[in-house]
Design an enzyme around this catalytic site. Structure first.
Site, PDB file in Angstrom:
ATOM      1  CE  LYS A   1      20.018 -27.520  56.894  1.00 19.98           C
ATOM      2  NZ  LYS A   1      19.894 -28.999  56.904  1.00 19.98           N
TER       3      LYS A   1
ATOM      4  CB  CYS B   1      20.423 -29.989  53.462  1.00 16.36           C
ATOM      5  SG  CYS B   1      19.329 -31.440  53.454  1.00 16.36           S
TER       6      CYS B   1
ATOM      7  CD  GLU C   1      23.746 -31.636  54.612  1.00 14.41           C
ATOM      8  OE1 GLU C   1      23.216 -31.333  55.694  1.00 14.41           O
ATOM      9  OE2 GLU C   1      23.122 -32.166  53.667  1.00 14.41           O
TER      10      GLU C   1
END
Length: 379
Positions: A206, A256, A146
């Site tokens: 995301k 994440c 990430e």
């Protein structure tokens, strides 16, 4: 039922935060953890709560009640363990599907240096060097963590070096890098899939953002929080799960802590994902228990969905988990390294993959009924 209902609602209400439910305590107890392939992590939580309740009754109850509770606990535990042990021994999924060698790049960039222009050149060179290393060892799909580039991949001229690298090596690369949209102006935490021709093949944005880390929840009501997080670059949430095509097969990723959402990963499999990946930073956690918890929570998604999972983390833990929760490759924390391992692209569905969080819904229903009956009895 109330405990499981509470866990389920915690993972769903107001965006949710399903971190470390009871069931995750079994992530490394692999025979028991196989129950997740049937009922998911909330089913595992129900099993743990049930066994502990039965043991409490067996220790504190009287007469036949104690014996009955102990007997039921023994049968439930033996059944779960025995079936899980059989499933592990069978391991049919490790012989199915199309093999693919994956390379995981762990740059080990300190959080304080991540966006410091003085370190940008070194960070990029380290990731390029590690990528060449894993490809030289046979990797045909490379994952960067990430926010791995110290610049926006699509905005900075240095991004061309990453595109050129994919083209030169002839392998697809998944690269974590922020993305900006001009009209209207929005910032996204994104994962960019570069094809072996160097072009951007897909971008996943995301969807589950970190509260007070990537956005301020209920900003209108919590206006007084703004001065405390005024340096926060507020992100926008992505709208949908995006499939990432790799060598003619569909894969997916989670950015994440998104990987702790069972429903999000299940949605990717329902849309055709044959391989689960997750990219993360984790430098925020330091040397605490959190990176280890994060890795084990991710490993449960592999069991739930009957898929291999590949994880690239900036500071660790990076690794590969098979569909039974067994770790086949793993890095240490805070080391710069590159891992290479084999996964398989799978298409089957587990029971949990088909029924989803039915246990969570059932627990909520039973809790509502119990509360209604209790209220009626009290009246």
């Amino acid at each position: 039922a109330p405990w499981v209902a509470g866990e389920y609602l915690r993972g769903w209400a107001f965006g949710g935060f399903p971190w470390v439910p009871f069931g995750s305590s079994q992530a490394t107890v692999l025979p028991v953890a196989q129950v997740a392939s049937l009922l998911g992590v909330y089913g595992l939580s129900a099993l743990v709560v049930l066994l502990n309740a039965l043991l409490a009754i067996a220790l504190t109850g009287r007469g036949r009640t104690r014996a009955l509770a102990a007997g039921v606990a023994a049968v439930v535990f033996a059944t779960a363990w025995g079936w899980g042990a059989w499933r592990l021994k069978d391991s049919a999924l490790t012989h199915e599907g199309v093999p693919l060698t994956v390379g995981l790049v762990q740059g080990n960039v300190e959080q304080a240096q991540k966006w410091d222009p003085r370190h940008a050149g070194r960070i990029l060179e380290d990731h390029i060097r590690l990528t060449r290393e894993v490809v030289s060892k046979g990797a045909r799909y490379v994952l960067w963590p990430e926010s791995s580039t110290p610049f926006m991949l699509e905005e900075d001229p240095a991004g061309e070096r990453v595109h050129d690298l994919a083209r030169e090596l002839g392998v697809p690369m998944l690269v974590g890098s922020d993305q900006v949209e001009r009209a209207p102006l929005r910032l996204y935490n994104a994962a960019h899939l570069l094809g072996p021709d160097g072009r951007t093949a897909a971008v996943y944005r995301k969807m589950h953002l970190v509260p007070f880390g990537e956005f301020i929840p209920l900003k209108g009501l919590l206006y007084f929080v703004a001065p405390l997080v005024e340096s926060l670059a507020e992100f926008s949430a992505g709208a949908e799960t995006v499939m990432l095509p790799v060598n003619g097969h569909m894969t997916s990723t989670s950015v994440c802590y998104e990987v702790v959402y069972p429903g999000l990963v299940r949605d990717a499999v329902l849309k055709g994902s044959e391989l689960l990946t997750t990219i993360t930073n984790d430098a925020w956690y330091g040397r605490t228990s959190a990176p280890f918890q994060h890795f084990e929570l991710a490993s449960l998604r592999a069991i739930e969905q009957g898929r291999y999972l590949a994880r690239a983390a900036n500071t660790g833990i990076s690794g590969i988990v098979d569909p039974y929760g067994r770790v086949t490759a793993r890095s240490a924390l805070f080391e710069q390294t590159a891992l290479v391992g084999e996964v398989r692209l799978l298409t089957g569905r587990t029971v949990y993959g088909q029924i989803g969080d039915a246990v969570g819904w059932l627990a909520c229903g039973l809790t509502v009924v119990a509360l209604f009956l209790a209220r009626r009895h009290a009246a």
